[in-house]
Design an enzyme around this catalytic site. Structure first.
Site, PDB file in Angstrom:
ATOM      1  N   TYR A  61      -0.954  33.457  23.230  1.00 30.38           N
ATOM      2  CA  TYR A  61       0.399  33.721  22.751  1.00 30.38           C
ATOM      3  C   TYR A  61       0.867  32.508  21.950  1.00 30.38           C
ATOM      4  CZ  TYR A  61       0.368  37.397  26.352  1.00 30.38           C
ATOM      5  OH  TYR A  61       0.052  38.479  27.133  1.00 30.38           O
ATOM      6  N   HIS A 128      -8.352  37.842  29.827  1.00 31.85           N
ATOM      7  CA  HIS A 128      -7.412  38.635  29.024  1.00 31.85           C
ATOM      8  C   HIS A 128      -8.076  39.893  28.450  1.00 31.85           C
ATOM      9  CE1 HIS A 128      -3.651  37.990  26.286  1.00 31.85           C
ATOM     10  NE2 HIS A 128      -3.772  39.232  26.665  1.00 31.85           N
ATOM     11  N   LEU A 209       7.954  49.273  29.375  1.00 30.68           N
ATOM     12  CA  LEU A 209       8.991  49.949  28.577  1.00 30.68           C
ATOM     13  C   LEU A 209       8.420  50.436  27.243  1.00 30.68           C
ATOM     14  CD1 LEU A 209      11.963  47.545  29.341  1.00 30.68           C
ATOM     15  CD2 LEU A 209      11.528  49.810  30.298  1.00 30.68           C
TER      16      LEU A 209
END
Length: 343
Positions: A61, A128, A209
Site C-alpha cells: 500500500y 497477500h 461494502l
C-alpha cells in the site's frame, strides 16, 4: 470513551481482535490521492478509542507509505492497544508487479515491514497473494521460522484456494484467511469458507461494502480520481454499473425499513455470518467510521437475511470483481512440494 465494539476469537491459536477491524489501504493508496497523515492518525486513534483494535495494512500500500503511516500512529503507547496485521508478497520491480513467496523474499519483506511499522513483532502476517511458482509449503516454512523467532505471532493467507489453505495449514496453523466477502461478492462461500471453518481458521472479510458501492451506490463512479483503481474494475464499467445499481436500490429499500443506512445493513449482513468473521471496512472519514461501528448494533432476523440474499443473488451482479489477469484464490494453486528443488 466506552468501547462500542465486542471482541471475537480469530482462528484457534489464541488471537483475539475487535469484531470489526479497520482497513487502512485507502488512506495511502489506490482509492485516490493519499490523505494527510495527521488526519489519518486522528482517525486511527479515534477507531482504537472506540474499540476497533485490528488494523490492516500491507507493504504494497503505497508501496510502503501506509506502513510508515501506521508506524507514526502507533507511537506513544498506542501499539499496546492494537492487533497489527500486515502483508507481503506483491513486489513492484521496474514498474512491474510480481508475486513472490521465496524464503529470502519473505524474510526481507518482514524485516522491512517491522522497520517501517516501528515494531518488534507483527501480530498477524499474511501472504497477500500466493506465489504459484513454488510450493506453498516452501513459503510457509519461512513464515514458521519467523514465528519461532518472535518476529510474527500468527500467520494468515489472503486470496488462497481451499487446497492451498489446507496444504499451508499442515505446515503451520493458519490463524486467518483474508478474502473479499460482501453481499455482492459471495463466491468464497462455496469452498473456501467451509474449509476455513473445518480447520478452525478465522475469516477476515475485506471490501465488505463492495469497495464503497454498497454505501454510496452508482454515483460514486462520478467521483473517481485519475489514481483510483476502481475505475478499471469490471463492476464499475458503464455497461455493468447501470445494471448493478439495482443491487444498491434493493439494499437501500431494506435499510430504510430497518432504520439504518445501506452501509450499516451491508456490514450487519457480514457480521451475521458468524463469530469467526471480522470485516475490515476502510474509510478516511470519522463520520463513516462511526457509521460502520453502528452496524454492530443492527440486528437481522433470519427472514431479513433471507430476503436480502434473495434480492442480491449472484446472478444479479454484473462484472467480475477483478480484471481477467488478477491473482485471486481461483488461480492460487501451487506446484506439489515433491517438484521443488532448492537452488
Amino acid at each position: 470513551m466506552a468501547t462500542l465494539v465486542r471482541r471475537i476469537k480469530l482462528g484457534s491459536q489464541g488471537l483475539e481482535v475487535s469484531a470489526q477491524g479497520l482497513g487502512c489501504m485507502g488512506m495511502s493508496a489506490f482509492y485516490g490521492p493519499p490523505k494527510p497523515d495527521e488526519d489519518m492518525i486522528a482517525l486511527i486513534h479515534h477507531a482504537v478509542d472506540s474499540g476497533i483494535t485490528l488494523l490492516d495494512t500491507s507493504d504494497m500500500y503505497g508501496p510502503h507509505t501506509n506502513e510508515v503511516l501506521l508506524g507514526k500512529a502507533l507511537k506513544d503507547g498506542w501499539r499496546e492497544k492494537v492487533e497489527l496485521a500486515s502483508k507481503f508478497g506483491i513486489n513492484f520491480m521496474d514498474g512491474k508487479r510480481e508475486i513472490r513467496g521465496d524464503p529470502e523474499y519473505v524474510r526481507a519483506a518482514c524485516e522491512g515491514s517491522l522497520k517501517r511499522l516501528g515494531v518488534d513483532c507483527i501480530d498477524l502476517y499474511y501472504q497477500h497473494r500466493i506465489d504459484t511458482k513454488l510450493p506453498i509449503e516452501v513459503t510457509m516454512g519461512e513464515l514458521k521460522k519467523l514465528v519461532e523467532e518472535g518476529k510474527i505471532k500468527y500467520i494468515g493467507l489472503s486470496e488462497a484456494s481451499a487446497s492451498t489453505i489446507r496444504r499451508a495449514h499442515a505446515v503451520h496453523p493458519i490463524t486467518a484467511v483474508q478474502l473479499e466477502w460482501s453481499l455482492w461478492t459471495r463466491d468464497a462461500e462455496e469452498e473456501v469458507i467451509p474449509t476455513c471453518r473445518e480447520l478452525g481458521i478465522g475469516i477476515v472479510a475485506y471490501s465488505p461494502l463492495g469497495r464503497g458501492f454498497l454505501s454510496s451506490g452508482p454515483k460514486m463512479v462520478e467521483n473517481f480520481t485519475k489514481d483510483d483503481f476502481r475505475q478499471y474494475m469490471p463492476r464499475f464499467q458503464p455497461e455493468n454499473i447501470e445494471h448493478n445499481k439495482l443491487v444498491f436500490e434493493r439494499v437501500s429499500e431494506i435499510a430504510t425499513k430497518k432504520g439504518c443506512t445501506p452501509a450499516q445493513l451491508a456490514l450487519a449482513w457480514v457480521h451475521h455470518q458468524g463469530d469467526d468473521v471480522c470485516p475490515i471496512p476502510g474509510t478516511t472519514k470519522i463520520e463513516n467510521l462511526n457509521q460502520n461501528i453502528g452496524a454492530l448494533s443492527v440486528k437481522l432476523t433470519s427472514e431479513e437475511i433471507a430476503e436480502l440474499e434473495s434480492l442480491v443473488s449472484a446472478d444479479i451482479v454484473k462484472g467480475d470483481r477483478y480484471g481477467a489477469l488478477s491473482s485471486t484464490w481461483k488461480n492460487s494453486e501451487t506446484p506439489p512440494l515433491s517438484s521443488w528443488k532448492p537452488e
